[in-house]
Structure formats: C-alpha cells, structure tokens
Write an enzyme that holds these catalytic residues in place. Structure first.
Site, PDB file in Angstrom:
ATOM      1  N   CYS A   2       0.832  -1.202   0.000  1.00  0.00           N
ATOM      2  CA  CYS A   2       0.000   0.000   0.000  1.00  0.00           C
ATOM      3  C   CYS A   2       0.871   1.259   0.000  1.00  0.00           C
ATOM      4  O   CYS A   2       1.816   1.381   0.763  1.00  0.00           O
ATOM      5  CB  CYS A   2      -0.964   0.047   1.172  1.00  0.00           C
ATOM      6  SG  CYS A   2      -2.213  -1.248   1.160  1.00  0.00           S
ATOM      7  N   ARG A  27       4.039  -0.339  -4.668  1.00  0.00           N
ATOM      8  CA  ARG A  27       3.695  -0.851  -3.349  1.00  0.00           C
ATOM      9  C   ARG A  27       2.344  -1.560  -3.332  1.00  0.00           C
ATOM     10  O   ARG A  27       1.969  -2.180  -2.334  1.00  0.00           O
ATOM     11  CB  ARG A  27       3.679   0.296  -2.326  1.00  0.00           C
ATOM     12  CG  ARG A  27       5.014   0.957  -2.119  1.00  0.00           C
ATOM     13  CD  ARG A  27       4.922   2.051  -1.079  1.00  0.00           C
ATOM     14  NE  ARG A  27       4.616   1.529   0.236  1.00  0.00           N
ATOM     15  CZ  ARG A  27       5.528   1.118   1.109  1.00  0.00           C
ATOM     16  NH1 ARG A  27       6.803   1.154   0.785  1.00  0.00           N
ATOM     17  NH2 ARG A  27       5.167   0.664   2.293  1.00  0.00           N
ATOM     18  N   TRP A  74      -2.598  -2.621  -1.879  1.00  0.00           N
ATOM     19  CA  TRP A  74      -2.298  -4.059  -1.958  1.00  0.00           C
ATOM     20  C   TRP A  74      -3.228  -4.724  -0.967  1.00  0.00           C
ATOM     21  O   TRP A  74      -3.134  -4.499   0.237  1.00  0.00           O
ATOM     22  CB  TRP A  74      -0.834  -4.312  -1.611  1.00  0.00           C
ATOM     23  CG  TRP A  74      -0.397  -5.729  -1.797  1.00  0.00           C
ATOM     24  CD1 TRP A  74      -0.121  -6.354  -2.976  1.00  0.00           C
ATOM     25  CD2 TRP A  74      -0.138  -6.696  -0.767  1.00  0.00           C
ATOM     26  NE1 TRP A  74       0.276  -7.654  -2.747  1.00  0.00           N
ATOM     27  CE2 TRP A  74       0.279  -7.892  -1.394  1.00  0.00           C
ATOM     28  CE3 TRP A  74      -0.225  -6.674   0.624  1.00  0.00           C
ATOM     29  CZ2 TRP A  74       0.611  -9.033  -0.692  1.00  0.00           C
ATOM     30  CZ3 TRP A  74       0.097  -7.816   1.338  1.00  0.00           C
ATOM     31  CH2 TRP A  74       0.514  -8.980   0.677  1.00  0.00           C
ATOM     32  N   ASN A 100      -2.322   1.712   5.577  1.00  0.00           N
ATOM     33  CA  ASN A 100      -1.446   0.600   5.211  1.00  0.00           C
ATOM     34  C   ASN A 100      -1.230  -0.233   6.462  1.00  0.00           C
ATOM     35  O   ASN A 100      -0.800   0.296   7.488  1.00  0.00           O
ATOM     36  CB  ASN A 100      -0.099   1.122   4.688  1.00  0.00           C
ATOM     37  CG  ASN A 100       0.900   0.008   4.441  1.00  0.00           C
ATOM     38  OD1 ASN A 100       0.528  -1.147   4.210  1.00  0.00           O
ATOM     39  ND2 ASN A 100       2.182   0.350   4.487  1.00  0.00           N
ATOM     40  N   GLY A 101      -1.509  -1.531   6.402  1.00  0.00           N
ATOM     41  CA  GLY A 101      -1.298  -2.376   7.561  1.00  0.00           C
ATOM     42  C   GLY A 101      -2.485  -3.281   7.833  1.00  0.00           C
ATOM     43  O   GLY A 101      -3.382  -3.438   6.992  1.00  0.00           O
ATOM     44  N   GLU A 480      18.170 -17.306  -6.307  1.00  0.00           N
ATOM     45  CA  GLU A 480      17.764 -15.962  -6.719  1.00  0.00           C
ATOM     46  C   GLU A 480      17.322 -15.949  -8.175  1.00  0.00           C
ATOM     47  O   GLU A 480      16.337 -15.285  -8.529  1.00  0.00           O
ATOM     48  CB  GLU A 480      18.908 -14.977  -6.486  1.00  0.00           C
ATOM     49  CG  GLU A 480      18.651 -13.557  -6.961  1.00  0.00           C
ATOM     50  CD  GLU A 480      17.492 -12.868  -6.259  1.00  0.00           C
ATOM     51  OE1 GLU A 480      17.048 -11.821  -6.768  1.00  0.00           O
ATOM     52  OE2 GLU A 480      17.017 -13.372  -5.215  1.00  0.00           O
ATOM     53  N   LYS A 484      13.602 -14.787  -9.361  1.00  0.00           N
ATOM     54  CA  LYS A 484      13.349 -13.719 -10.327  1.00  0.00           C
ATOM     55  C   LYS A 484      12.433 -14.201 -11.444  1.00  0.00           C
ATOM     56  O   LYS A 484      11.521 -13.494 -11.875  1.00  0.00           O
ATOM     57  CB  LYS A 484      14.672 -13.202 -10.927  1.00  0.00           C
ATOM     58  CG  LYS A 484      15.418 -12.284 -10.013  1.00  0.00           C
ATOM     59  CD  LYS A 484      14.685 -10.977  -9.822  1.00  0.00           C
ATOM     60  CE  LYS A 484      15.049 -10.309  -8.517  1.00  0.00           C
ATOM     61  NZ  LYS A 484      14.534 -10.950  -7.321  1.00  0.00           N
ATOM     62  N   GLU A 487       8.876 -14.479 -10.104  1.00  0.00           N
ATOM     63  CA  GLU A 487       8.265 -13.174  -9.864  1.00  0.00           C
ATOM     64  C   GLU A 487       7.848 -12.486 -11.158  1.00  0.00           C
ATOM     65  O   GLU A 487       6.777 -11.878 -11.232  1.00  0.00           O
ATOM     66  CB  GLU A 487       9.257 -12.265  -9.128  1.00  0.00           C
ATOM     67  CG  GLU A 487       9.536 -12.650  -7.689  1.00  0.00           C
ATOM     68  CD  GLU A 487      10.573 -11.744  -7.054  1.00  0.00           C
ATOM     69  OE1 GLU A 487      10.386 -11.382  -5.882  1.00  0.00           O
ATOM     70  OE2 GLU A 487      11.561 -11.386  -7.722  1.00  0.00           O
ATOM     71  N   HIS A 503      19.014 -36.316  -5.952  1.00  0.00           N
ATOM     72  CA  HIS A 503      18.239 -36.749  -4.798  1.00  0.00           C
ATOM     73  C   HIS A 503      16.772 -36.329  -4.891  1.00  0.00           C
ATOM     74  O   HIS A 503      16.115 -36.137  -3.873  1.00  0.00           O
ATOM     75  CB  HIS A 503      18.851 -36.199  -3.511  1.00  0.00           C
ATOM     76  CG  HIS A 503      20.229 -36.717  -3.238  1.00  0.00           C
ATOM     77  ND1 HIS A 503      20.483 -38.027  -2.922  1.00  0.00           N
ATOM     78  CD2 HIS A 503      21.434 -36.088  -3.270  1.00  0.00           C
ATOM     79  CE1 HIS A 503      21.784 -38.200  -2.751  1.00  0.00           C
ATOM     80  NE2 HIS A 503      22.378 -37.034  -2.957  1.00  0.00           N
ATOM     81  N   LYS A 602       6.370  -4.165  -3.144  1.00  0.00           N
ATOM     82  CA  LYS A 602       7.804  -3.947  -2.998  1.00  0.00           C
ATOM     83  C   LYS A 602       8.298  -4.210  -1.581  1.00  0.00           C
ATOM     84  O   LYS A 602       9.284  -4.887  -1.364  1.00  0.00           O
ATOM     85  CB  LYS A 602       8.134  -2.503  -3.397  1.00  0.00           C
ATOM     86  CG  LYS A 602       9.617  -2.167  -3.349  1.00  0.00           C
ATOM     87  CD  LYS A 602      10.385  -2.939  -4.407  1.00  0.00           C
ATOM     88  CE  LYS A 602      11.843  -2.554  -4.432  1.00  0.00           C
ATOM     89  NZ  LYS A 602      12.585  -3.383  -5.383  1.00  0.00           N
TER      90      LYS A 602
END
Length: 607
Positions: A2, A27, A74, A100-101, A480, A484, A487, A503, A602
C-alpha cells in the site's frame, strides 16, 4: 504494501497526489483513490485496478481542494474491488482515511461500533478506523485520533482528513509500516516512501512507531500516544529525482539492472582505502572491542535479501572464521533462538521496513544480541534499531523485483567480512581489495550479454518449469535466479544445490524442462559439468553459465553464457546479472507486467 501520499499547501493537490501515487504504485496496484477537502465537504475518486483507471475516471470529472490524500492498495482485508478501495469514508461522511497495515482487533471494534449504530459499506479493517475516529470526533481531529489509536491493535500507518477541521490539516499515525513527512515552505507532504516526495522536497522526518503527527500549512508537530509533544530529527535526502524516472528504458526493472555498475561503485565509495589496504565504516556505534567479542553471527532477512544473507554466510565464515546462521525473519522469533551479547544479529532489508525482518531484529535485541543492519534507506526503522548500519547506496528501486538492491547487499556483506577480518586481527590482503576495484567493470561487461539473453528468452519463454543449479557460494544465486523468473514471468522455477539434483529433482527432467547450471569457479565447475551431463542424458535442455571458454561445454549445453571471471568471493554478483536479464526478457516475451508483477508488493510491511 500500500502506498500513502498526502499534501497540504498551495499547489494543485490532485496533480500532486497522482504524481506521488505513480511513484508508489509498486507498493500495491489492486486499486487507487484520492480524497480532497473542498468547501467543507469530502470529494473522493476511487477505481479498481491500476492507477491508470483512476486517472481515466478523473478526466470525466475533476476534484477540487487545497489539501488531500492519495492511496494505492495491496489488498489484505477485503477483495480488490472498488468498494474496498481507499480512501475510506466513515458512515457520517465527516472523516476520510487511507491506511497501510492490518488491524488485528478490527472485528471486536467493529462489533462494538455496530452495537452503537455505526454502519459499514466495505469489507476492510480500514473502515473500522474511520468510524472509530469519527465516533470520537467531539473536539479536535487530533484528539479523536489519539483516542482511536488507544483502542487499536496491530500494525498500521494511516492518514486522515475531516470536514470538522477548522483549518487545513492532516493527522497521521504510525505503528509499524513506514511513514515520513516532507517539509516545505507553507506546505507539508507525507508518504510511505521518499520516492513520492523527491520532486518537491528532500527535507524529511521519519516517524517512529507510536508517533502521531499533525500537518498544516504552517508546519508540523509530532506527538506520542499520550498526546505529549516529541522531537524527531530532520533528514536531507541525497537521492536525485531523475533516478526514479525510466530514463529511456522500457521498464524500471531494466533501468535498475543497468544501474548496477554505478550502484556498486557508490556502495564502495568512502569505505575502501586501497592504498592503506582496509575497509572502514563511519556508521557504527559498536566499538572494535565490541565486535571482537562476537562469537556467532545471525543473518536475518526475507525474500531476495535472504539469498544475499546466504551468500554472506559463505563470505563471513570463510574470511572471518566466525559461525553464521541464516534465518528467515518470519521464522526467527518463533523458534526461540539462542542469543546473548556474543551474538551479532544483522538484519538485511532493502527498505529497512520489512515487518518480519524488523521483528526478528527486535527478538535478537531483547535477548541481548547486538544489532547491525544492511539497508538502502537512511532513517528507516531498521537503521534506527541498529548499532551499526551499512547503507547499500543503491538509490531508489521502483521495480518490485529487486535487482540492484540485491547486488549492493552482496557487496555490503563482502565489505563487512573484510571489516570484521581486519578488526579481529586476521588482516586484509591486496587480492581481496583489488577484487572490488574490478567489480563494476566486470558487471558492465556482463550487461553486454543482454542481446544474447534476449535471444535465449525468446527460445524458452513458453516453458512451464525451470530448474536452476549452483554449488557452494553460487547455490544462493541459483535460488535468486529461480525467484526472479517466478516473480517476473509466473513460470514455476526451483533453485537447488547442484549436488542435490540426483536426490529428487532429476525425476522432473525431460525434453521440456530447461536447466540453468551455474558452472563458474575452478573448485566446482567440473562437478556442475557432471550435473549437466546427467540432464542431457535425459534429453533435458541445458543453459550453462560459465566464466571461461564455453567451447569445452558444447557437448553438454544447449546455450552457453560466458561471464567475466572475478574473485570467487565476488563472482556471484557477476553471475546474477544474466539471470536477472533472462527473467526480465522471458517476462517481456510472455507479456507480463515486469515492473508490477501480480500479487506482489515492494516492501512487505505487515506480517
């Protein structure tokens, strides 16, 4: 998580709020809205979806007013539909609020308000705050907010305006998620990220947990939860507003990938003395004696920063010979970690406001551990908690998927390892420092591979799954690279230690599964080559990343990416560049929104 922006002053408030929301859309982009106060009435505009929908709506009928608030959402409580978009207006239409929260006790507060006759039109916990404040609006808006926050439990940052105010004023409150004030002459700003303010002011105040602030055209005041006045330091930001524009690149993510040579150079600047052969920091209150007493190190992070922490473990254990544990911030406090004054807990966070990482750092501090943070944002909560800070100097990062923040975190981990090595009497040799001098150029050379990576992306962008393999210090880079790709392109991808392929993951390999194998470094390259052979024997496609002649891999790889060779400690930084570019171009070929991937935000400022 947010985006919040607000303004009181003399400018075109609607244009300013929309401009700020553009900088904050990373955000959250489930919905957007603004509210202004004009002639004693609230004027609102909201729209489901991205900010462009709100802009289209405002073209049909503009808002007026001298001050107001803007929000990009968000979704947490309530579906991402227009009725749940912010600003949220109370049942009596005398208060408008953005938030926000998460309010943890929203249900009990809501039931109490409903018993008193208050009605609710949305599914959000935010409406509880709006109605609660309105229920206390007997005197000033500030007093109403003070009474309301005394009844709230959870993590929140909110801003509120009211038709009952006798002058232009905005009241804000912070308990967890970030919130800062921007200071001007006859005008004041607020935002959840400095990026929204840089075009207007660089003088800011970072609010602390529990702070409540009042903004008017004449200035600002900050109060604690009792309404007592408190002082907060003013900071001057050194970010350039141009840094948050695309600068000719198609996407912010691509721009930020290409900014990495300069970001790495900036992170080195002023900390490495090549002539004297040492690394030093001027942002530590911990003394050398404090650090010499440290016997264990805990690295605490989430997401991409957790991958940086894994690389940091390799660096610190090899160079400093101190045992290192790496923990997800979200898990650390729930396992009752063993911590005392001999533990150095290092929180790694791009924003310095990641809720899980902050909670982990606070847990370590409560148990007696010493705190340091690796962070990109001066004045953020992580920096205020810590006894030492290593700023990554990456500048604003607008793309949701982290790129330059990650590589600068890796440099910061290396610098920290050399710093600890020196003050603990081990010494730093010329090879270890000279490796840093060559790093920005090596990253620039890796960026020159972009056209090759775009071609590879074109060939493989229809794959449903990817496997990434790495060994040793490059195993986190495999993680990573896979993250990426997930995402940015929404392709399922997994990163594994290459030795673990046999394995379990080997069962997945067929002609439709591309495998990205990181085969750099003399110690493990041949081991990874053996893994490639195992993939090829099962008709899998191999994309090999190597740091020497690729000809020797022609028999086991379908695609060969040759990156510059640097020190083994810094090779992960060079290796991740092609993986960032590969993810980016696959996402573009698939038509994905690479700057704002679905469901992501973000900075995750709630648990």
């Amino acid at each position: 998580m947010c985006g919040i922006v607000g303004y009181v002053g003399h400018r075109d408030v609607v244009g300013l709020l929309l401009d700020g929301l553009e900088k904050l859309e990373y955000r959250g982009y489930d919905s957007a809205g603004i509210v202004t106060v004009h002639d004693g009435a609230l004027q609102t505009a909201r729209a489901e979806g991205k900010l462009s929908r709100l802009k289209d709506r405002l073209k049909k009928g503009g808002l007026e007013g001298a001050y107001g608030l803007g929000h990009t959402r968000w979704a947490t409580h309530g579906a991402p539909v227009e009725r749940n978009a912010h600003p949220i207006v109370d049942a009596r239409r005398q208060v408008a609020l953005i938030h926000n929260g998460i309010i943890e006790n929203f249900l009990s507060v809501k039931e109490s308000l409903q018993a008193d006759g208050w009605t609710f039109d949305s599914d959000t916990d935010t409406e509880v705050i709006a109605n609660l404040i309105s229920s206390h609006l007997e005197d000033s808006l500030l007093e109403a907010v003070l009474k309301a926050v005394a009844e709230l439990e959870g993590m929140y940052a909110f801003a509120v305006v009211s038709t009952r105010s006798s002058e232009q004023e905005i009241i804000v409150a912070r308990q967890g998620p970030p919130l800062l004030l921007g200071l001007g002459d006859g005008e004041q700003f607020l935002a959840s990220d400095a990026a929204a303010l840089l075009a207007y002011t660089r003088q800011v105040v970072f609010l602390e947990n529990g702070d409540i602030a009042r903004l008017t055209t004449d200035g600002y005041a900050v109060y604690d939860h009792r309404g007592e006045s408190v002082e907060r330091s003013e900071h001057r930001l050194n970010w350039d507003p141009v840094q948050i524009e695309k600068g000719g690149y198609r996407h912010f993510m691509l721009k930020e990938i290409h900014e990495q040579p300069q970001a790495l150079q900036d992170t080195l600047a002023g900390r490495v003395d090549f002539e004297l052969g040492k690394v030093d920091f001027d942002t530590f209150s911990l003394t050398h004696e404090d650090l010499r007493r440290i016997e264990r190190i805990h690295l605490l992070a989430c997401g991409t920063s957790w991958h940086a922490a894994l690389v940091g473990k390799f660096l610190i254990e090899e160079l400093v010979r101190v045992p290192v544990e790496v923990d997800y911030g979200s898990e650390y406090r729930y396992r009752d970690p063993i911590v005392d004054e001999r533990v150095l807990a290092i929180g790694i966070s791009q924003s310095g406001e990641t809720a899980d990482t902050l909670a982990a750092m606070e847990t370590a501090a409560e148990k007696g551990g010493r705190l340091v943070t690796i962070c990109n944002v001066a004045g953020s909560q992580a920096t205020r908690l810590s006894e030492g800070v290593i700023y990554t100097q990456a500048g604003p990062e607008i793309g949701v998927a982290s790129t330059k923040a990650f590589t600068t975190q890796l440099v910061a981990c290396y610098l920290l390892a050399l710093y600890l090595r020196r003050i603990r009497g081990i010494g730093v040799d010329s090879e270890q420092l000279e490796a840093l001098a060559h790093l920005p150029q090596a990253v620039s050379q890796a960026l020159e591979l972009e056209s090759q990576l775009e071609d590879i992306a074109k060939r493989y962008h229809r794959a449903d799954d990817f496997l990434y393999l790495g060994r040793g210090i490059n195993y986190p880079i495999a993680l990573e690279g896979a993250l990426k790709l997930k995402e940015i392109s929404y392709i399922h991808a997994e990163g594994y230690p290459a030795g673990e392929m046999k394995h379990g993951p080997i069962a997945l390999i067929d002609e439709d599964l591309p495998t990205v194998a990181i085969a750099t470094g003399d110690q493990v390259a041949e081991k990874v080559r053996s893994n490639m052979q195992q993939v090829k024997a099962r008709d899998g496609k191999v994309i090999a990343l190597v740091d020497h002649s690729g000809e020797s891999y022609r028999d086991v790889a379908d695609e060969i990416i040759e990156v510059p060779r640097v020190s083994r400690w810094l090779q992960p930084i060079v290796n991740v560049i092609p993986l960032q570019l590969l993810a980016y171009h696959i996402g573009v070929w698939r038509g994905c929104d690479v700057d704002q991937p679905r469901n992501l935000a973000k900075s995750v400022t709630v648990e």
